[in-house]
Design a protein around this motif. Structure first.
Motif, mmCIF file in Angstrom:
data_model
loop_
_atom_site.group_PDB
_atom_site.id
_atom_site.type_symbol
_atom_site.label_atom_id
_atom_site.label_comp_id
_atom_site.label_asym_id
_atom_site.label_seq_id
_atom_site.Cartn_x
_atom_site.Cartn_y
_atom_site.Cartn_z
ATOM 1 N N THR A 26 0.826 -1.204 0.000
ATOM 2 C CA THR A 26 0.000 0.000 0.000
ATOM 3 C C THR A 26 0.860 1.254 0.000
ATOM 4 O O THR A 26 0.317 2.366 0.039
ATOM 5 N N ASN A 27 2.192 1.073 0.009
ATOM 6 C CA ASN A 27 3.101 2.211 0.167
ATOM 7 C C ASN A 27 2.678 3.047 1.373
ATOM 8 O O ASN A 27 2.229 4.195 1.233
ATOM 9 N N PRO A 28 2.773 2.457 2.577
ATOM 10 C CA PRO A 28 2.243 3.130 3.777
ATOM 11 C C PRO A 28 2.778 4.545 3.958
ATOM 12 O O PRO A 28 3.939 4.839 3.648
ATOM 13 N N THR A 33 5.244 11.343 10.020
ATOM 14 C CA THR A 33 4.383 12.432 9.556
ATOM 15 C C THR A 33 2.952 12.217 10.006
ATOM 16 O O THR A 33 2.265 13.147 10.436
ATOM 17 N N LEU A 34 2.513 10.974 9.934
ATOM 18 C CA LEU A 34 1.128 10.642 10.272
ATOM 19 C C LEU A 34 0.809 10.985 11.718
ATOM 20 O O LEU A 34 -0.286 11.463 12.031
ATOM 21 N N LEU A 35 1.758 10.756 12.634
ATOM 22 C CA LEU A 35 1.514 10.963 14.055
ATOM 23 C C LEU A 35 1.894 12.360 14.533
ATOM 24 O O LEU A 35 1.971 12.605 15.731
ATOM 25 N N ALA A 36 2.122 13.274 13.606
ATOM 26 C CA ALA A 36 2.464 14.635 14.005
ATOM 27 C C ALA A 36 1.335 15.236 14.842
ATOM 28 O O ALA A 36 0.158 15.119 14.500
ATOM 29 N N LEU A 37 1.707 15.856 15.960
ATOM 30 C CA LEU A 37 0.727 16.419 16.897
ATOM 31 C C LEU A 37 1.112 17.856 17.227
ATOM 32 O O LEU A 37 2.268 18.136 17.545
ATOM 33 N N GLU A 38 0.146 18.742 17.129
ATOM 34 C CA GLU A 38 0.339 20.125 17.541
ATOM 35 C C GLU A 38 -0.354 20.355 18.882
ATOM 36 O O GLU A 38 -1.353 19.691 19.180
ATOM 37 N N PRO A 39 0.140 21.303 19.683
ATOM 38 C CA PRO A 39 -0.598 21.649 20.898
ATOM 39 C C PRO A 39 -1.967 22.223 20.524
ATOM 40 O O PRO A 39 -2.040 23.119 19.684
ATOM 41 N N PRO A 40 -3.048 21.732 21.091
ATOM 42 C CA PRO A 40 -4.357 22.284 20.757
ATOM 43 C C PRO A 40 -4.494 23.698 21.315
ATOM 44 O O PRO A 40 -3.956 23.998 22.387
ATOM 45 N N TYR A 379 -5.047 -1.640 5.715
ATOM 46 C CA TYR A 379 -4.006 -2.329 4.954
ATOM 47 C C TYR A 379 -2.618 -1.818 5.350
ATOM 48 O O TYR A 379 -1.649 -2.586 5.432
ATOM 49 N N GLU A 380 -2.503 -0.519 5.604
ATOM 50 C CA GLU A 380 -1.226 0.052 6.036
ATOM 51 C C GLU A 380 -0.743 -0.592 7.332
ATOM 52 O O GLU A 380 0.435 -0.973 7.442
ATOM 53 N N THR A 381 -1.633 -0.681 8.304
ATOM 54 C CA THR A 381 -1.211 -1.198 9.608
ATOM 55 C C THR A 381 -0.801 -2.659 9.515
ATOM 56 O O THR A 381 0.133 -3.092 10.203
ATOM 57 N N TRP A 382 -1.479 -3.441 8.680
ATOM 58 C CA TRP A 382 -1.068 -4.846 8.502
ATOM 59 C C TRP A 382 0.352 -4.896 7.949
ATOM 60 O O TRP A 382 1.193 -5.663 8.428
ATOM 61 N N GLU A 383 0.624 -4.060 6.959
ATOM 62 C CA GLU A 383 1.951 -4.061 6.343
ATOM 63 C C GLU A 383 3.028 -3.593 7.328
ATOM 64 O O GLU A 383 4.164 -4.058 7.279
#
Length: 462
Positions: A26-28, A33-40, A379-383
């Motif tokens: 799936t080319n995860p 980058t996905l888990l980037a978090l900003e202060p709310p 599919y990403e998480t499985w890979e």
């Protein structure tokens, strides 16, 4: 009272497959980058008023319960605000209802597929969403060592209190051997679309849900809002403050030294644990993955007509009286396989009175259905499973009759996708919703997993 955990004599595990089935990548997306978090952009004084809370569970004499609130991961995936659908016309017959739902499924499929294929150019959502959690803390007595912290993440259609019968069975199993395995603190979270969280967020939720945001919510809680130490009963504020940036950075690098954390997730709740485990291996001691919604791409052909989404969108969710709501739930084919105690808790905690005196589900089925439209992240998480550090033990629990996870052949491929420090329990007679339909069986599996890895097996059980 939940039934005591039975001896684990019927244990069966799926064996490691001799051959790995080839899969299409799936080319995860990059996890960093996905888990980037900003202060709310909120202060403690900006937290909304939490009007609901949970009562002390029966038979949990050693534990006290409290309900807490904190901001969800910020920002969110791109989307527009969802639009509440008008109530169906009174004269709508079954065929008209089917046509209406088919149109909604087609529309929601199209915008979700556009998002997953990179054709959605909208900016990230910058509304602050909220999460509600129940905390169960053990009466802390002077003992050697540190007990476990358990964190529970529910699947689609469930709610934080639905874990209580299963947890009760786990505690019953461990109570006679408290010097071997001790659970000091338990957290059960409502995801942003469901339960008390869903009630707070309903007006500002989007028309798309990327289930990777559920994973971001897990990372956000573990890094920024889980207290550093286990406090006694009534010692934490209802509104959880955000920890300092320095403390969050230390957690990224070293975890939380004062805690041994076991994460338990079902379906999409289990799915939400994969991205954070890849990125932050020091945060977790082990993951218990119950019917995890992580699938290889060769299951893409399954359910092309969005059957589960259609069923969810057609579910009734508002009634004139509480009695009629409870009666409807008990007569529903969807709830019929559930354990009676789970249904009782559903009727107690999943129904709320409206401003006009009617009764409705806290979780709007339309918003619940948005999570079912997910394809890319499962599919990403499985890979990505084989990128989880081997220091984290993975324990899988499977239902052999589950359509969602592909049956025993595929479940075996998933169980050993990450080799080393992995184990599983397999139940040929059970389906996908194990925590709702067979909480005592799941409790047995979890209790014995905890005994094997965090205690000493009594001589009589060897």
């Amino acid at each position: 009272m939940s039934r005591p955990v039975a001896p684990h004599n019927a244990h069966r595990a799926l064996e490691q497959p001799a051959n790995i089935i080839p899969f299409k990548t799936t080319n995860p997306r990059a996890v960093s980058t996905l888990l980037a978090l900003e202060p709310p952009p909120v202060e403690l004084s900006d937290y909304p008023i939490l009007t609901t809370s949970s009562s002390q569970p029966k038979y949990w004499a050693d534990y006290s319960v409290s309900t807490h609130l904190f901001p969800a991961a910020f920002p969110r995936c791109p989307s527009d605000a969802w639009v509440r659908r008008p109530r169906p016309e009174p004269q709508e017959d079954l065929d008209a209802k089917k046509r209406r739902i088919a149109r909604e499924v087609e529309y929601l499929s199209s915008i979700k597929e556009a998002q997953e294929q990179g054709r959605d150019t909208r900016p990230p959502g910058r509304e602050v969403l909220w999460m509600v959690a129940n905390r169960y803390v053990r009466g802390l007595h002077p003992t050697r060592g540190t007990g476990l912290t358990l964190v529970f993440l529910h699947g689609i259609g469930a709610f934080k209190e639905s874990w209580e019968p299963m947890i009760s069975s786990i505690l019953t199993s461990l109570r006679g051997s408290a010097d071997q395995v001790r659970i000091d603190e338990i957290w059960c979270l409502d995801c942003v679309q469901h339960g008390d969280s869903g009630l707070l967020n309903e007006a500002i939720l989007g028309d798309i849900f990327d289930n990777a945001d559920y994973a971001r919510d897990v990372a956000n809680f573990m890094l920024y809002y889980l207290p550093d130490h286990i406090a006694g009963a009534n010692a934490l504020p209802s509104n959880l403050p955000r920890v300092s940036a320095a403390m969050a950075d230390a957690r990224r690098l070293r975890g939380i030294p004062s805690r041994t954390i076991v994460m338990v997730g079902h379906s999409m709740g289990a799915h939400s644990l994969i991205y954070p485990a890849v990125k932050y291996p020091y945060l977790f001691s082990s993951l218990v993955l119950v019917e995890a919604a992580v699938y290889p791409t060769y299951l893409e052909h399954k359910d092309p007509h969005r059957r589960f989404e259609t069923g969810c969108l057609g579910r009734r969710w508002i009634w004139d009286t509480r009695e009629s709501a409870v009666d409807s739930i008990h007569r529903s084919a969807y709830f019929k396989p559930w354990d009676p105690e789970i249904i009782r808790l559903y009727c107690q905690y999943a129904i709320v009175k409206t401003a006009d005196g009617r009764f409705r589900l806290k979780t709007v089925p339309y918003l619940e259905a948005l999570m079912l439209f997910e394809r890319r992240s499962v599919y990403e998480t499985w890979e990505l499973l084989n990128e989880i550090d081997s220091r984290i033990w993975l324990h899988w629990i499977w239902g052999g009759k589950s359509e969602r996870t592909g049956g025993p052949k595929i479940q075996a491929q998933t169980s050993y996708r990450r080799l080393g420090n992995c184990s599983n329990d397999y139940h040929s007679e059970l389906r996908h919703n194990l925590p709702q339909e067979a909480p005592s069986i799941v409790a047995t599996d979890i209790a014995y997993f905890l005994i094997r890895h965090y205690g000493r097996l009594p001589e009589s059980r060897l």
